[in-house]
Design an enzyme around this catalytic site. Structure first.
Site, PDB file in Angstrom:
ATOM      1  N   SER A   1       2.056  -4.997  14.483  1.00 44.05           N
ATOM      2  CA  SER A   1       2.695  -4.225  13.439  1.00 44.05           C
ATOM      3  C   SER A   1       2.626  -2.714  13.648  1.00 44.05           C
ATOM      4  CB  SER A   1       2.053  -4.570  12.095  1.00 44.05           C
ATOM      5  OG  SER A   1       0.697  -4.169  12.085  1.00 44.05           O
TER       6      SER A   1
ATOM      7  N   LYS B   1      -0.758   5.559  11.592  1.00 41.09           N
ATOM      8  CA  LYS B   1      -0.056   4.398  11.026  1.00 41.09           C
ATOM      9  C   LYS B   1      -0.027   4.514   9.504  1.00 41.09           C
ATOM     10  CE  LYS B   1       0.001  -0.690  11.290  1.00 41.09           C
ATOM     11  NZ  LYS B   1      -0.719  -1.888  11.775  1.00 41.09           N
TER      12      LYS B   1
ATOM     13  N   SER C   1      -2.225  -6.333  16.257  1.00 42.65           N
ATOM     14  CA  SER C   1      -1.281  -5.282  15.864  1.00 42.65           C
ATOM     15  C   SER C   1      -1.473  -3.931  16.549  1.00 42.65           C
ATOM     16  CB  SER C   1      -1.311  -5.086  14.343  1.00 42.65           C
ATOM     17  OG  SER C   1      -0.579  -6.112  13.721  1.00 42.65           O
TER      18      SER C   1
END
Lengths: 489, 486
Positions: A155, A80, A179
């Site tokens: 996210s 990420k 997330s």
């Protein structure tokens, strides 16, 4: 088994060690898949082919020499873009860090490097991890590999989409209010939010410091246990990291769940669930019983206030954490007549709407005269929620709920209505407030879209969590794959 | 008119702690260096970094808080103080707020009017900021085309010490600061160099009618970079406020900047738009639990405080109060004194030399005692030469002058310059006889009762030895010889 890019890390690990496959071949397969689908899915902000190539070569060289290249070696991972990677752009999905190159590796990245990390790229995300759909990325949304019209969740949507689409074998995400778990659930994957303090936050660009944790997004529970064991453990650079011995999660994952007590918090299954989600969860509860676990409905009364408390605490911390992006030292700078104008323009152009919304919310909540009414009150609610969980865990080994009330929603569907977007995390948020671990595993489909089951555990009891998840994974037997056309089959 | 008002002064002091590394990272905390060379991702506030508290900084903070008679919080926490400023890498400062490290202390001062106590509201820890250099002629932001940032100081541990508004005069403020500085030096908590900014002081000043217990409108005075500046700024500010009040005017609560060149305070910004620092607990740090054992351990390492040293100098070395106060005013002075005494010199003699020639030399050159090239042991040697009569006091002064410049041992100087005192009786007898022979008229005058004549004769002997004759011996022999004839 199908193509190499569809295998699990554990399988590939074994094949590599048996010399049935080379890291170069695995990487070629994943690269091919990226070329095939990335244009449609858009999982990545930055691809790192040279980096991956070098790691694959090192892996093959080590194996050829009879050495141990490490447990992450040769297995392409999506990282990420909120985790700092030395010399590799780390944007946090934001214009303000568009050209930012970290000078150091996050602790988790450093640990994985020692295990032969083969990084495929930096995955897309909602800007500064604020969002539940990856639509808040400054670099465009990621699409759900199961249905390209839908969001992958957020996210950590890029991380989940990459794994679901075969553009990575596994991924790292971060979870502040859901997330990791919510995108894992939207993409038919396993996602774990570890106990607060189990995994180092050093090098994880902060959103809400008291809630953020790094964790794995994988294709099955075994990979999840493996990846967790590689990143967990005390880090002297993170004062909030716990000084604990990390158990062997792969070992702990084994075993039955007969006799375990499973609580179902009423507050997390009452309203807003789609029929499919309700059905999938109910079927899972029956499976628990079939496996010999006792299932019981219970109540954690303060969970009703979790979302409100979260939307005070997280923005408050964020408003302070994001103050450093001011154009002075690094990142975007938009010049102005004087310093204040430079600040204003930089932040106006550098941040997206959702980030601005939360900075304003948080700034307000911390303001003199409002502090007690908002931040102070939210902290009290947090303490009450923690108490609820503590009491529940005196009685139950794990708690279970849907991960999200709905499967993946359509792109654009909730962008204009932040509240409906926030509700997507209503089941996951209490876990972050309490600092406990939770995992999401796929438990079925609704209209061809994956549904996630959330299992919550006691503080630092990832072992039990993984054991329950492993047993349920087997019982549920989720074998579905995205279908070409609607998704990227 | 001064009788109508009294000043109410509270001080807010910032002192950089003397740690090797910074407060939350392992960067070098020493002063100076090329800009931005003593930095790392943590003190630059790069994305993703986290603070880790420096244990040594906590020890030093506890040390000072104990010396200031504060209660040490068993559990204290850090807060974030949020405001935008380019010299602050994170745009928040890690500081302490409602749960500081030390509270409720006091410091007792000795004044000519007797002991005087200043309450210490709180002692807390925080991180320092970087330094902004404005590219303008004045060095101030006005007219600057651009500004540069140096983060070498960013993250250096600071102590903030806040006093109660117990101070009434500029002199008391100066005394307080001197005593505090002395304590910090003695405890090796801070270097206390005001010119390098390792010790800074702001003052809250207000006036009220004498006898009133209410507080008047206060101003905060900043930028006082020396004890002298503190004194003069307060004097000015009190005068300014009194003038306004006596003229029937109203004071504005504001921050004022001391301009040492112009000798005035000027308004910096009004507090009308008071900053809202949005304090909240620093989530990246865990609460600081200071166990009893830790505090007691720090207490046991507390070295002697200035007040205690003063008392000991008076009692053990029989020094007058004035000497004791001066010699214990800084740790280095006191240490120097004690080393010289330990080397065998009589305390009062050491004190005389230090307060006389040595202080004069240091003051004239703007040096500190630590800069002296004469070690306490060599000073003791010189004193020994005087005691033994090898050199006269006058000679010794000349020898010291040489030593101060050259750093050579006194014996070497004395030998080289042939300054050793003549204490050989036969030699002096010979010289005395010569002088008496050459000055029969003077001898006669003396015998007629002209006492002054004796001085002339002594002078003649000294002149013939270029001052090296032992004056005592000269006097003695002259008296003998002149007595003989009478």
């Amino acid at each position: 088994m199908g193509a190499l890019h569809e295998a699990t890390a554990w399988e590939l690990n074994r094949m590599l060690r048996r010399r049935e496959v080379s890291a170069a071949e695995i990487l070629r397969s994943v690269r091919g898949r990226i070329e095939e689908v990335e244009e449609r899915v858009r999982s990545y902000i930055t691809l790192t082919p040279e980096e991956a190539e070098r790691a694959a070569q090192e892996t093959d060289a080590a194996l050829a020499g009879g050495g141990d290249p490490g447990s992450a070696a040769g297995i392409p991972m999506a990282v990420k873009d909120v985790l700092c990677t030395r010399g590799i752009p780390t944007t946090c999905g934001s214009r303000i860090l568009e050209n930012y190159l970290p000078v150091y590796d996050a602790t988790v990245v450093q640990r994985l490097r020692r295990e032969g990390l083969t990084m495929a790229g930096k995955a897309n995300m909602d800007e500064f991890a604020m969002g539940s759909s990856t639509e808040n990325s400054a670099f465009g949304p990621t699409r759900n590999p199961w249905d390209l019209e839908r969001v992958p969740g957020g996210s950590s949507g890029g991380s989940a989409a990459a794994v679901a689409a075969g553009e990575a074998i596994w991924a790292l995400g971060s979870d502040t209010g859901g997330s990791i778990r919510q995108p894992a659930s939207f993409c038919g994957l396993v996602g774990l939010k570890p106990t607060y303090g189990l995994v180092s936050r050093y090098g994880l660009v902060a959103f809400a410091s008291s809630l953020d944790q790094v964790g794995p997004i994988t294709r099955d529970v075994r990979d999840c246990a493996l990846l967790l064991s590689l990143i967990a453990g005390h880090d002297p650079r993170d004062s909030t990291s716990l000084r604990v011995e990390v158990p062997d999660y792969l070992e702990a994952m084994q075993g039955k769940i007969r006799g375990m007590r499973v609580g179902v918090p009423r507050e997390l299954v009452q309203e807003g669930l789609t029929p499919g989600v309700r059905e999938c969860v109910e079927r899972s509860l029956s499976l628990f019983q079939e496996l010999g676990a006792e299932v019981e409905e219970t109540t954690l009364p303060h969970l009703d206030y979790a979302l409100s408390a979260y939307y005070i605490i997280a923005p408050a911390e964020a408003s302070s954490n994001l103050a450093r992006y001011d154009g002075v030292r690094y990142g975007l700078r938009v010049e102005g007549e004087d310093m204040l104008e430079m600040y204003g323009r930089t932040r106006a152009e550098g941040f997206g709407d959702e980030v601005k919304r939360r900075i304003m919310l948080g700034t307000y909540a911390l303001s003199a005269g409002y502090y007690e009414a908002y931040y102070g009150q939210a902290q009290k609610v947090r303490t009450l929620i923690l108490g609820d969980f503590r009491r529940a865990f005196e009685r139950y080994d794990v708690l279970v709920s849907p991960t999200s009330p709905t499967p993946a929603f359509r792109l654009g569907e909730r962008v204009e209505d932040p509240l409906s977007m926030y509700l997507s995390d209503v089941c996951t948020i209490p876990v972050n407030l309490a600092g406990i671990p939770a995992i999401s595993i796929p438990c079925g489909l609704e209209d061809g879209l994956p549904v996630g089951l959330q299992i919550m555990g006691k503080v630092l009891d990832e072992a039990t969590l993984l054991r329950v998840a492993r047993a349920m994974e087997e019982a549920i037997g989720f074998r579905e794959r995205p279908v070409a056309g609607r998704g990227v089959g | 008119m001064m009788g109508d008002y009294e000043a109410v002064i509270g001080l807010e002091i910032h002192a950089e702690l003397k740690t090797r590394s910074k407060m939350f990272c392992s960067c070098d905390a020493s002063f100076g260096g090329e800009p931005n060379t003593k930095t790392c991702p943590v003190c630059l506030g790069l994305p993703g970094v986290l603070p880790v508290l420096n244990r040594r900084a906590v020890e030093l903070a506890v040390r000072l808080a104990l010396a200031l008679n504060c209660r040490i919080a068993e559990r204290c926490i850090f807060h974030r103080k949020n405001y935008f400023y380019p010299d602050m890498p994170k745009n928040y400062q890690i500081s302490q707020y409602d749960l500081p490290l030390g509270i409720g202390g006091y410091l007792e001062l000795e004044t000519d009017d007797g002991p005087f106590r200043v309450g210490i509201t709180r002692v807390h820890m925080e991180e320092d900021t970087g330094k902004t250099v404005h590219a303008s002629e004045s060095g101030r932001i006005h007219g600057a085309e651009y500004s540069l940032e140096d983060f070498n100081r960013a993250g250096v541990p600071l102590l903030e010490i806040v006093t109660e508004p117990d101070i009434r005069t500029p002199e008391q403020a100066r005394l307080f600061m001197q005593e505090l500085k002395s304590i910090m030096e003695h405890l090796e908590v801070s270097d206390c160099k005001m010119e390098e900014g390792s010790l800074r002081c702001d003052a809250n000043v207000s006036l009220r009618p004498r006898g009133s217990s209410e507080l008047g409108v206060k101003t905060e005075v900043k930028n006082m970079n020396s004890f002298r500046a503190l004194y003069r700024a307060l004097e000015y500010e009190i005068g300014r406020q009194r003038e306004i009040l006596e003229g029937g005017g109203r004071l504005v609560q504001e921050t004022r900047h001391w301009d040492a060149d112009a000798n005035v305070t000027t308004p910096l910004r009004t507090k009308e738009y008071a900053y809202d620092y949005r304090y909240f607990p620093e989530p990246d740090l865990v609460p600081l639990e200071l166990g009893r054992d830790f505090v007691e351990k720090v207490r046991s390492t507390l070295s002697e405080l200035p007040a205690e040293r003063r008392r000991r100098f008076r009692e053990d070395y029989r020094l007058p109060a004035h000497d004791a106060a001066l010699l214990s005013s800084s740790k280095a002075m006191g240490d120097y004194f004690e080393s010289a005494v330990a080397a065998g010199a009589p305390p009062k003699a050491v004190s005389n030399w230090m307060m006389g020639e040595i202080s004069a030399y240091l003051n004239a050159r703007g040096l500190e005692i630590g800069d002296l090239r004469v070690t306490p042991e060599r000073l003791a040697e010189l004193i020994d030469l005087v005691e033994k009569g090898t050199v006269s006091v006058t000679m010794a002064k000349a020898v010291l002058e040489d030593m101060l410049e050259s750093g050579r041992p006194p014996r070497e100087v004395v030998e080289e310059k042939g300054m050793a005192q003549i204490s050989d009786r036969a030699e002096i007898e010979r010289l005395v006889d010569e002088v008496l022979e050459d000055n029969p008229k003077v001898v006669e005058d003396y015998r007629k009762g002209k006492e002054k004549a004796l001085g002339f004769l002594v002078g003649q002997v000294m002149r013939r030895t270029r001052g090296r004759a032992n004056p005592q011996l000269v006097n003695e022999i002259l008296a003998e010889r002149l007595g003989e004839g009478g």
